[in-house]
Design an enzyme around this catalytic site. Sequence first.
Site, PDB file in Angstrom:
ATOM      1  N   ASP A  39      65.105 -55.062 -77.416  1.00  0.00           N
ATOM      2  CA  ASP A  39      63.829 -55.780 -77.509  1.00  0.00           C
ATOM      3  C   ASP A  39      63.905 -57.101 -76.752  1.00  0.00           C
ATOM      4  O   ASP A  39      64.968 -57.726 -76.687  1.00  0.00           O
ATOM      5  CB  ASP A  39      63.522 -56.030 -78.996  1.00  0.00           C
ATOM      6  CG  ASP A  39      62.061 -56.375 -79.219  1.00  0.00           C
ATOM      7  OD1 ASP A  39      61.256 -56.256 -78.280  1.00  0.00           O
ATOM      8  OD2 ASP A  39      61.725 -56.769 -80.355  1.00  0.00           O
ATOM      9  N   ASN A  87      54.885 -46.664 -78.422  1.00  0.00           N
ATOM     10  CA  ASN A  87      54.725 -47.452 -77.192  1.00  0.00           C
ATOM     11  C   ASN A  87      53.565 -46.959 -76.310  1.00  0.00           C
ATOM     12  O   ASN A  87      53.167 -47.642 -75.360  1.00  0.00           O
ATOM     13  CB  ASN A  87      56.025 -47.466 -76.362  1.00  0.00           C
ATOM     14  CG  ASN A  87      57.087 -48.400 -76.923  1.00  0.00           C
ATOM     15  OD1 ASN A  87      58.285 -48.204 -76.714  1.00  0.00           O
ATOM     16  ND2 ASN A  87      56.670 -49.448 -77.626  1.00  0.00           N
TER      17      ASN A  87
HETATM   18  C1  FPP Z   1      61.109 -53.857 -75.699  1.00  0.00           C
HETATM   19  O1  FPP Z   1      60.798 -55.046 -75.040  1.00  0.00           O
HETATM   20  C2  FPP Z   1      61.574 -52.897 -74.727  1.00  0.00           C
HETATM   21  C3  FPP Z   1      60.946 -51.724 -74.478  1.00  0.00           C
HETATM   22  C4  FPP Z   1      59.726 -51.279 -75.153  1.00  0.00           C
HETATM   23  C5  FPP Z   1      61.430 -50.810 -73.445  1.00  0.00           C
HETATM   24  C6  FPP Z   1      62.910 -50.765 -73.253  1.00  0.00           C
HETATM   25  C7  FPP Z   1      63.137 -50.263 -71.895  1.00  0.00           C
HETATM   26  C8  FPP Z   1      64.130 -50.636 -71.074  1.00  0.00           C
HETATM   27  C9  FPP Z   1      65.224 -51.524 -71.471  1.00  0.00           C
HETATM   28  C10 FPP Z   1      64.152 -50.160 -69.673  1.00  0.00           C
HETATM   29  C11 FPP Z   1      64.286 -48.692 -69.488  1.00  0.00           C
HETATM   30  C12 FPP Z   1      65.366 -48.067 -70.251  1.00  0.00           C
HETATM   31  C13 FPP Z   1      66.319 -47.221 -69.764  1.00  0.00           C
HETATM   32  C14 FPP Z   1      67.202 -46.494 -70.698  1.00  0.00           C
HETATM   33  C15 FPP Z   1      66.491 -46.961 -68.338  1.00  0.00           C
HETATM   34  P1  FPP Z   1      59.310 -55.573 -75.100  1.00  0.00           P
HETATM   35  O2  FPP Z   1      58.625 -55.140 -73.867  1.00  0.00           O
HETATM   36  O3  FPP Z   1      58.640 -55.147 -76.360  1.00  0.00           O
HETATM   37  O4  FPP Z   1      59.573 -57.117 -75.103  1.00  0.00           O
HETATM   38  P2  FPP Z   1      58.718 -58.239 -75.839  1.00  0.00           P
HETATM   39  O5  FPP Z   1      58.769 -57.936 -77.312  1.00  0.00           O
HETATM   40  O6  FPP Z   1      59.445 -59.491 -75.479  1.00  0.00           O
HETATM   41  O7  FPP Z   1      57.339 -58.173 -75.261  1.00  0.00           O
END
Ligand code: FPP
Length: 259
Positions: A39, A87
Amino acid sequence: MATHVQSNLSSIASADGARAVDGVATPSSGPRHVAIIMDGNGRWAKKRLLPRIAGHRAGVEAVRRVARAAQDMGLECLTLYAFSSENWKRPASEVADLMGLLRHFIQSDIDEFHANGVRLKVIGDYRALDPSLVTLIEGAMARTAGNSGPVIAIALNYGAQDEMVRAAQRIAQKVARGELVASDIGIADIDGELDTSGLPPLDLLIRTSGELRLSNFMLWQAAYAELYFTDLLWPDFDGQALGQALDAFRMRDRRFGGL
Ligand code: FPP
């Protein structure tokens, strides 16, 4: 009743491999299976006045670093929450960006995983994704299925409640076919129908970015997992941070309901 208590104890013992003997937990040396709620990509980008996709791109770099570190540290399994079944509520452009990154990641990193003996697994309802991505995922899993090294499991279109519903449906079908008697359904039957079937029991669940919740991730598997929360945003997480989480895990006194 006594039979049930005994069977529950042996399930707990077998669920934790060698670490719980006769229902009594022993101190653990290191986790076999670590899962991470990655996250904070968006906040990482915002702090730098960058678009959210830049945070996700940096998140992919962190995935590479941490996957390599997990192999070096001898983990048997690393499970990463890449895209939840919730998501889809994000703007279509961000969903498309994430799917593009995942597609590119599998295409570009599968050779390295295979060369290192890693088994790539995808958990979640990935079959509902774009057919070309499903083909790519299934090809990558089939190519690495015979490897004997660690498992890197990517949770894609994953939600723990959805996983349990799908498992319940398969169990109900077995009952309907007369292969299973409803009153005989036990922990192992449910374990065996989850997407994580065959993976080591979850020992340590990490969440980055300071949020203190599980967000529908591995709810069944986390029953006796140790929880570890760090304020680091996911793109800043690395092998050193993973090492710190493993050190914290080794300090924990795991009792699995015993004394
Ligand atoms: C949460 O951060 C992260 C996600 C919803 C996506 C995770 C994806 C990756 C790390 C990249 C792709 C993965 C792989 C395995 C290649 P957020 O966007 O909710 O962050 P925030 O809470 O700060 O807005």
